[in-house]
Scaffold this motif. Structure first.
Motif, PDB file in Angstrom:
ATOM      1  N   UNK A  95      -1.955   8.847  -9.528  1.00  0.00           N
ATOM      2  CA  UNK A  95      -3.109   9.558 -10.096  1.00  0.00           C
ATOM      3  C   UNK A  95      -4.402   8.773  -9.900  1.00  0.00           C
ATOM      4  N   UNK A  96      -4.320   7.446  -9.848  1.00  0.00           N
ATOM      5  CA  UNK A  96      -5.521   6.629  -9.635  1.00  0.00           C
ATOM      6  C   UNK A  96      -6.210   6.918  -8.307  1.00  0.00           C
ATOM      7  N   UNK A  97      -5.461   7.387  -7.330  1.00  0.00           N
ATOM      8  CA  UNK A  97      -6.033   7.608  -6.002  1.00  0.00           C
ATOM      9  C   UNK A  97      -6.981   8.808  -5.956  1.00  0.00           C
ATOM     10  N   UNK A  98      -6.954   9.637  -6.987  1.00  0.00           N
ATOM     11  CA  UNK A  98      -7.912  10.744  -7.041  1.00  0.00           C
ATOM     12  C   UNK A  98      -9.330  10.244  -7.295  1.00  0.00           C
ATOM     13  N   UNK A  99      -9.469   9.025  -7.780  1.00  0.00           N
ATOM     14  CA  UNK A  99     -10.803   8.504  -8.101  1.00  0.00           C
ATOM     15  C   UNK A  99     -11.277   7.451  -7.107  1.00  0.00           C
ATOM     16  N   UNK A 102     -11.445   5.544  -0.353  1.00  0.00           N
ATOM     17  CA  UNK A 102     -11.119   4.941   0.936  1.00  0.00           C
ATOM     18  C   UNK A 102      -9.788   4.211   0.853  1.00  0.00           C
ATOM     19  N   UNK A 103      -9.264   3.863   1.997  1.00  0.00           N
ATOM     20  CA  UNK A 103      -7.946   3.238   2.090  1.00  0.00           C
ATOM     21  C   UNK A 103      -7.890   1.894   1.365  1.00  0.00           C
ATOM     22  N   UNK A 104      -8.932   1.090   1.501  1.00  0.00           N
ATOM     23  CA  UNK A 104      -8.953  -0.221   0.839  1.00  0.00           C
ATOM     24  C   UNK A 104      -8.826  -0.072  -0.665  1.00  0.00           C
ATOM     25  N   UNK A 105      -9.609   0.830  -1.253  1.00  0.00           N
ATOM     26  CA  UNK A 105      -9.557   1.046  -2.696  1.00  0.00           C
ATOM     27  C   UNK A 105      -8.242   1.702  -3.121  1.00  0.00           C
ATOM     28  N   UNK A 106      -7.693   2.556  -2.277  1.00  0.00           N
ATOM     29  CA  UNK A 106      -6.391   3.164  -2.572  1.00  0.00           C
ATOM     30  C   UNK A 106      -5.318   2.082  -2.693  1.00  0.00           C
ATOM     31  N   UNK A 107      -5.268   1.194  -1.701  1.00  0.00           N
ATOM     32  CA  UNK A 107      -4.258   0.136  -1.720  1.00  0.00           C
ATOM     33  C   UNK A 107      -4.459  -0.794  -2.913  1.00  0.00           C
ATOM     34  N   UNK A 111      -1.827  -1.655  -5.844  1.00  0.00           N
ATOM     35  CA  UNK A 111      -1.441  -3.069  -5.935  1.00  0.00           C
ATOM     36  C   UNK A 111      -1.523  -3.630  -7.352  1.00  0.00           C
ATOM     37  N   UNK A 112      -2.433  -3.121  -8.160  1.00  0.00           N
ATOM     38  CA  UNK A 112      -2.638  -3.707  -9.487  1.00  0.00           C
ATOM     39  C   UNK A 112      -1.630  -3.226 -10.543  1.00  0.00           C
ATOM     40  N   UNK A 113      -0.720  -2.318 -10.175  1.00  0.00           N
ATOM     41  CA  UNK A 113       0.219  -1.745 -11.151  1.00  0.00           C
ATOM     42  C   UNK A 113       1.647  -1.954 -10.665  1.00  0.00           C
ATOM     43  N   UNK A 114       2.524  -2.393 -11.558  1.00  0.00           N
ATOM     44  CA  UNK A 114       3.934  -2.579 -11.221  1.00  0.00           C
ATOM     45  C   UNK A 114       4.621  -1.260 -10.933  1.00  0.00           C
TER      46      UNK A 114
END
Length: 143
Positions: A95-99, A102-107, A111-114
């Protein structure tokens, strides 16, 4: 039997599982992102380019159908666990990827969540037919 019109049965299955509470635009967006992961990881799944009767060329696509399923948040979480326990390569969308934009921010968002705390809204996989069926048990074909 005419081999040109014979039904083709594939030994593998390409499948997308979407959370059933997504809006229409989200389902389409998530599906497009997820399937790109399957395509890049499995170039052998891509068929030949298309050409129409006027010799206009078009891009190649998957050689086999992509099945789209829907399920609850829990169904998605269970399928994710099943896929990981079988060491299957999967693509995911949270769900975080809706906000992000770009690819860098998506990854970085993933990455920050288990893995057990990811708020999954979709996943895609390619594997043997029976394996995909077992991973997606409890999901239903997308309406």
């Amino acid at each position: 039997m005419d081999t040109d019109t014979a039904h083709i049965r594939f030994d593998t299955k390409i499948a997308i599982l979407l959370r059933d509470d997504l809006e229409s635009w989200q389902r389409l967006n998530v599906s497009a992102f997820l399937i790109s992961g399957i395509a890049t990881a499995n170039p052998e799944l891509i068929g030949e380019p298309y050409t129409d009767a006027d010799d206009t060329g078009y891009l190649a696509m998957f050689r086999q159908p992509v099945l789209v399923f829907a399920g609850s948040k829990e169904t998605l979480r269970t399928a994710h666990s099943r896929a990981l326990s079988r060491n299957l390569p999967i693509s995911i969308f949270t769900s975080d990827l809706f906000s992000t934009g770009n690819d860098r921010d998506n990854r970085a968002a993933v990455r920050k969540i288990g893995r057990d705390d990811l708020d999954l809204v979709g996943m895609a996989l390619h594997a043997g037919r029976n394996v995909v069926d077992k991973v997606l048990k409890g999901a239903r074909m997308h309406p």
